[in-house]
Design a protein around this motif. Structure first.
Motif, PDB file in Angstrom:
ATOM      1  N   ARG A  31       0.861  -1.399   0.232  1.00 31.97           N
ATOM      2  CA  ARG A  31       0.108   0.002  -0.013  1.00 31.97           C
ATOM      3  C   ARG A  31       0.994   1.264   0.114  1.00 31.97           C
ATOM      4  O   ARG A  31       0.648   2.224  -0.798  1.00 31.97           O
ATOM      5  N   GLU A  32       2.049   1.182   0.663  1.00 31.42           N
ATOM      6  CA  GLU A  32       2.972   2.297   0.918  1.00 31.42           C
ATOM      7  C   GLU A  32       3.397   2.655  -0.749  1.00 31.42           C
ATOM      8  O   GLU A  32       3.726   3.573  -0.880  1.00 31.42           O
ATOM      9  N   ILE A  33       3.858   1.568  -1.303  1.00 27.17           N
ATOM     10  CA  ILE A  33       4.354   1.800  -2.788  1.00 27.17           C
ATOM     11  C   ILE A  33       3.269   2.200  -3.741  1.00 27.17           C
ATOM     12  O   ILE A  33       3.562   3.130  -4.609  1.00 27.17           O
ATOM     13  N   TYR A  34       2.078   1.824  -3.494  1.00 27.05           N
ATOM     14  CA  TYR A  34       1.084   2.301  -4.393  1.00 27.05           C
ATOM     15  C   TYR A  34       0.639   3.819  -4.191  1.00 27.05           C
ATOM     16  O   TYR A  34       0.236   4.586  -4.986  1.00 27.05           O
ATOM     17  N   ARG A  35       0.724   4.106  -2.720  1.00 30.01           N
ATOM     18  CA  ARG A  35       0.706   5.652  -2.404  1.00 30.01           C
ATOM     19  C   ARG A  35       1.962   6.555  -3.107  1.00 30.01           C
ATOM     20  O   ARG A  35       1.830   7.566  -3.511  1.00 30.01           O
ATOM     21  N   LEU A  36       2.963   5.958  -2.985  1.00 28.21           N
ATOM     22  CA  LEU A  36       4.048   6.592  -3.796  1.00 28.21           C
ATOM     23  C   LEU A  36       4.151   6.704  -5.019  1.00 28.21           C
ATOM     24  O   LEU A  36       4.333   7.790  -5.790  1.00 28.21           O
ATOM     25  N   ARG A  37       3.688   5.475  -5.840  1.00 27.59           N
ATOM     26  CA  ARG A  37       3.098   5.814  -7.226  1.00 27.59           C
ATOM     27  C   ARG A  37       2.354   6.816  -7.509  1.00 27.59           C
ATOM     28  O   ARG A  37       2.512   7.647  -8.524  1.00 27.59           O
ATOM     29  N   TYR A  38       1.190   6.883  -6.936  1.00 29.33           N
ATOM     30  CA  TYR A  38       0.196   8.053  -7.089  1.00 29.33           C
ATOM     31  C   TYR A  38       0.711   9.314  -6.728  1.00 29.33           C
ATOM     32  O   TYR A  38       0.706  10.389  -7.581  1.00 29.33           O
ATOM     33  N   HIS A  39       1.621   9.502  -5.810  1.00 25.75           N
ATOM     34  CA  HIS A  39       2.260  10.797  -5.607  1.00 25.75           C
ATOM     35  C   HIS A  39       2.963  11.403  -6.656  1.00 25.75           C
ATOM     36  O   HIS A  39       3.154  12.417  -7.115  1.00 25.75           O
ATOM     37  N   ILE A  40       3.990  10.257  -7.307  1.00 27.87           N
ATOM     38  CA  ILE A  40       5.059  10.641  -8.327  1.00 27.87           C
ATOM     39  C   ILE A  40       4.027  10.768  -9.591  1.00 27.87           C
ATOM     40  O   ILE A  40       4.335  12.063 -10.278  1.00 27.87           O
ATOM     41  N   LEU A  49      -4.148  10.690 -14.850  1.00 25.72           N
ATOM     42  CA  LEU A  49      -4.469   9.347 -14.207  1.00 25.72           C
ATOM     43  C   LEU A  49      -6.009   9.274 -14.349  1.00 25.72           C
ATOM     44  O   LEU A  49      -6.951   9.739 -13.927  1.00 25.72           O
ATOM     45  N   VAL A  50      -6.604   8.034 -15.059  1.00 23.37           N
ATOM     46  CA  VAL A  50      -7.843   7.768 -15.232  1.00 23.37           C
ATOM     47  C   VAL A  50      -8.132   6.231 -14.467  1.00 23.37           C
ATOM     48  O   VAL A  50      -9.452   6.212 -14.125  1.00 23.37           O
ATOM     49  N   SER A  51      -7.241   5.380 -14.509  1.00 25.49           N
ATOM     50  CA  SER A  51      -7.444   4.095 -13.867  1.00 25.49           C
ATOM     51  C   SER A  51      -6.791   3.850 -12.378  1.00 25.49           C
ATOM     52  O   SER A  51      -5.748   3.101 -12.499  1.00 25.49           O
ATOM     53  N   VAL A  52      -7.311   4.752 -11.445  1.00 25.58           N
ATOM     54  CA  VAL A  52      -6.557   4.744 -10.348  1.00 25.58           C
ATOM     55  C   VAL A  52      -7.501   5.123  -9.144  1.00 25.58           C
ATOM     56  O   VAL A  52      -8.681   5.464  -9.473  1.00 25.58           O
ATOM     57  N   ASP A  53      -7.367   4.676  -7.910  1.00 23.84           N
ATOM     58  CA  ASP A  53      -7.993   5.089  -6.703  1.00 23.84           C
ATOM     59  C   ASP A  53      -7.747   6.223  -6.429  1.00 23.84           C
ATOM     60  O   ASP A  53      -6.894   6.613  -5.414  1.00 23.84           O
ATOM     61  N   HIS A  54      -8.455   7.490  -6.921  1.00 18.81           N
ATOM     62  CA  HIS A  54      -8.195   8.763  -6.463  1.00 18.81           C
ATOM     63  C   HIS A  54      -8.759   9.020  -5.111  1.00 18.81           C
ATOM     64  O   HIS A  54      -7.762   9.740  -4.405  1.00 18.81           O
ATOM     65  N   GLU A  55      -9.642   8.342  -4.613  1.00 17.29           N
ATOM     66  CA  GLU A  55     -10.104   8.476  -3.092  1.00 17.29           C
ATOM     67  C   GLU A  55      -9.062   8.333  -1.857  1.00 17.29           C
ATOM     68  O   GLU A  55      -8.813   9.134  -1.178  1.00 17.29           O
ATOM     69  N   ASN A  56      -8.499   7.124  -2.302  1.00 17.96           N
ATOM     70  CA  ASN A  56      -7.284   6.843  -1.068  1.00 17.96           C
ATOM     71  C   ASN A  56      -5.890   7.260  -1.789  1.00 17.96           C
ATOM     72  O   ASN A  56      -5.035   7.012  -1.236  1.00 17.96           O
ATOM     73  N   LYS A  57      -5.876   7.611  -3.039  1.00 23.16           N
ATOM     74  CA  LYS A  57      -4.419   8.246  -3.509  1.00 23.16           C
ATOM     75  C   LYS A  57      -3.573   6.783  -3.963  1.00 23.16           C
ATOM     76  O   LYS A  57      -2.550   7.143  -3.382  1.00 23.16           O
ATOM     77  N   LEU A  58      -4.072   5.875  -4.190  1.00 19.65           N
ATOM     78  CA  LEU A  58      -3.522   4.528  -4.749  1.00 19.65           C
ATOM     79  C   LEU A  58      -3.381   4.500  -6.146  1.00 19.65           C
ATOM     80  O   LEU A  58      -4.438   4.620  -6.788  1.00 19.65           O
ATOM     81  N   LEU A  59      -2.389   3.971  -6.623  1.00 19.27           N
ATOM     82  CA  LEU A  59      -2.159   3.481  -8.100  1.00 19.27           C
ATOM     83  C   LEU A  59      -1.685   1.989  -8.067  1.00 19.27           C
ATOM     84  O   LEU A  59      -0.493   1.668  -7.814  1.00 19.27           O
ATOM     85  N   TYR A  60      -2.652   1.144  -8.722  1.00 20.79           N
ATOM     86  CA  TYR A  60      -2.433  -0.244  -8.589  1.00 20.79           C
ATOM     87  C   TYR A  60      -3.064  -0.730  -9.740  1.00 20.79           C
ATOM     88  O   TYR A  60      -4.250  -0.238 -10.250  1.00 20.79           O
ATOM     89  N   ASP A  61      -2.802  -2.105 -10.043  1.00 16.82           N
ATOM     90  CA  ASP A  61      -3.505  -2.615 -11.313  1.00 16.82           C
ATOM     91  C   ASP A  61      -3.518  -4.109 -11.016  1.00 16.82           C
ATOM     92  O   ASP A  61      -2.865  -4.691 -10.264  1.00 16.82           O
ATOM     93  N   ASP A  62      -3.993  -4.872 -12.267  1.00 20.73           N
ATOM     94  CA  ASP A  62      -4.184  -6.407 -11.879  1.00 20.73           C
ATOM     95  C   ASP A  62      -2.813  -7.098 -11.969  1.00 20.73           C
ATOM     96  O   ASP A  62      -2.524  -8.143 -11.404  1.00 20.73           O
ATOM     97  N   LEU A  63      -1.646  -6.252 -12.621  1.00 25.30           N
ATOM     98  CA  LEU A  63      -0.377  -7.052 -12.565  1.00 25.30           C
ATOM     99  C   LEU A  63       0.216  -7.104 -11.176  1.00 25.30           C
ATOM    100  O   LEU A  63       0.993  -7.870 -10.868  1.00 25.30           O
ATOM    101  N   GLY A  75      16.837   4.495   5.038  1.00 29.81           N
ATOM    102  CA  GLY A  75      16.524   4.400   6.642  1.00 29.81           C
ATOM    103  C   GLY A  75      14.836   3.670   6.303  1.00 29.81           C
ATOM    104  O   GLY A  75      14.733   2.892   5.858  1.00 29.81           O
ATOM    105  N   LEU A  76      14.046   4.736   7.239  1.00 35.24           N
ATOM    106  CA  LEU A  76      12.826   4.273   6.776  1.00 35.24           C
ATOM    107  C   LEU A  76      11.935   4.833   5.561  1.00 35.24           C
ATOM    108  O   LEU A  76      10.544   4.480   5.422  1.00 35.24           O
ATOM    109  N   GLU A  77      12.695   5.711   4.837  1.00 33.95           N
ATOM    110  CA  GLU A  77      11.877   6.467   3.802  1.00 33.95           C
ATOM    111  C   GLU A  77      11.827   5.669   2.464  1.00 33.95           C
ATOM    112  O   GLU A  77      12.808   5.341   1.978  1.00 33.95           O
ATOM    113  N   LEU A  78      10.713   5.526   2.005  1.00 32.18           N
ATOM    114  CA  LEU A  78      10.426   4.757   0.711  1.00 32.18           C
ATOM    115  C   LEU A  78      10.868   5.710  -0.241  1.00 32.18           C
ATOM    116  O   LEU A  78      10.415   6.904  -0.436  1.00 32.18           O
TER     117      LEU A  78
END
Length: 378
Positions: A31-40, A49-63, A75-78
């Motif tokens: 989930r942290e990675i999906y959020r980083l994708r959305y941010h970038i 972006l059209v095929s994303v979860d805008h409400e939760n600011k997450l970017l993921y797909d079937d793959l 450190g702790l930063e992704l």
């Protein structure tokens, strides 16, 4: 994000903690990675972006359901991520198989269905750390997976302005462009771990890993060029010299580039050659390709060098003329739809490489920006 805002600059030596590459395994890590994708992709660049979860600011797909998902942390930063999917032809959707011509590559195995393909995607690094080798470290892990799993063909895609980076890694263009609903027009790529000679001449960072493969197939490159003869006309950014690049552009334009391209006004021929070779890549677009679409992110400057394009807001784009938005100094968005009316070649000048040029050759960069400002006023 406006790229003129100063960002922290780190060198590898100045980091207090090392860059660590790992695999995301828990739902929280993913989930942290999906959020980083959305941010970038959605907030920094930003892509349409059209095929994303805008409400939760997450970017993921079937793959993401069956991939190996790598992360880079300091450190702790992704700070970066890439995913890789290893599977047989039937494991990939028909859309993906068609985008990368997988059925044509399957012929190499005499249509034996039990061989794996690789697909690397969603690779990115946080803006503050792009001067570090984070992305190369992530892509090295992908290449190691290919070698460990005896993958002969590893696929990827990229926006045109990043082609030189991927060609430095050793990717070859397949000769086909695809349209991603989020990222726009992309070039399809393949990397062949057995292509030791090619990895060597482009000075790929993956060369040492490739040489350690226990099983290498020397026939694969001859087969590739036989099956994909259209790739012979592609100008690889890592193999073309400054002089031959200039000659290619002169032939396409019918005159020296500095006589035809308004953005080169005031530069000496030597300076113009340096700018074009350092920042530019020649890309082929097939008739009907939407080269840019309104509201797409712009991280480049496109110049027509052969063929014909049609724009929704400009009439009569001539050879040597730029078209679309100007994304050299700052990322922006395109304001028009521009389509290849015929098979077309364009010179794509990269935002990322232009930023490097501004640091190393500020006089050349400033002249280019002055010319672009003048063209916008006229």
């Amino acid at each position: 994000m406006n790229n003129t805002i100063p960002m922290p600059f780190y060198s590898k030596e100045s980091l207090e903690e090392p860059i660590v590459i790992g695999i995301a395994r828990t739902p929280e890590e993913k989930r942290e990675i999906y959020r980083l994708r959305y941010h970038i992709y959605g907030e920094e660049i930003p892509f349409k972006l059209v095929s994303v979860d805008h409400e939760n600011k997450l970017l993921y797909d079937d793959l993401d359901e069956w991939c190996t998902l790598f992360y880079a942390k300091i450190g702790l930063e992704l700070v970066g991520t890439v995913r890789v999917n290893i599977g047989q032809l039937a494991d990939f959707s028909p859309e993906i198989a068609e985008a990368y011509c997988m059925e044509r590559f399957q012929k190499f195995y005499n249509n034996n269905e039990y061989y794996n393909f690789g697909l690397a995607s969603k690779g990115m690094v946080s803006s503050s750390y792009r001067n570090l080798p984070v992305f190369t470290m992530l892509m090295t892990k992908v290449f190691e997976v290919y070698c460990d799993d005896q993958v002969h063909f590893g696929f990827a895609n990229t926006n045109f302005h990043l082609l030189p980076l991927h060609e430095y890694y050793g990717h070859r263009r397949i000769g086909k462009n695809i349209v991603d609903p989020n990222l726009g027009l992309l070039a399809s790529l393949v990397i062949i771990p057995d292509d030791i000679h090619h990895l060597q001449i482009v000075q790929s960072p993956f060369l040492k890993i490739a040489r350690k493969r226990k099983i290498q197939n020397d026939q694969i490159i001859e087969w590739f060029f036989s099956e994909f003869p259209e790739t012979a006309n592609i100008i690889n950014s890592q193999l073309v010299t400054k002089e031959s690049f200039w000659t290619t552009l002169r032939v396409r334009l019918g005159n020296c580039p500095n006589e035809v391209m308004p953005i080169l006004q005031g530069l000496s021929k030597t300076e113009a050659k340096q700018f074009l070779h350092y920042c530019g890549v020649v890309v082929q677009c097939s008739k009907g390709n939407y080269i840019v679409t309104r509201e797409d992110a712009c991280q480049e400057l496109n110049i027509l060098i052969s063929g014909t394009v049609q724009s929704s807001d400009v009439n009569g784009i001539s050879l040597g003329q730029h078209f679309g938005a100007i994304g050299l100094a700052n990322r922006t968005k395109h304001t028009a739809n521009i389509i290849a009316a015929t098979d077309t070649e364009i010179l794509v000048l990269s935002f990322h490489y232009f930023q490097k040029l501004r640091r190393s050759c500020p006089e050349i960069a400033n002249r280019i920006l002055h010319n672009l400002a003048s063209l916008q006023k006229s």
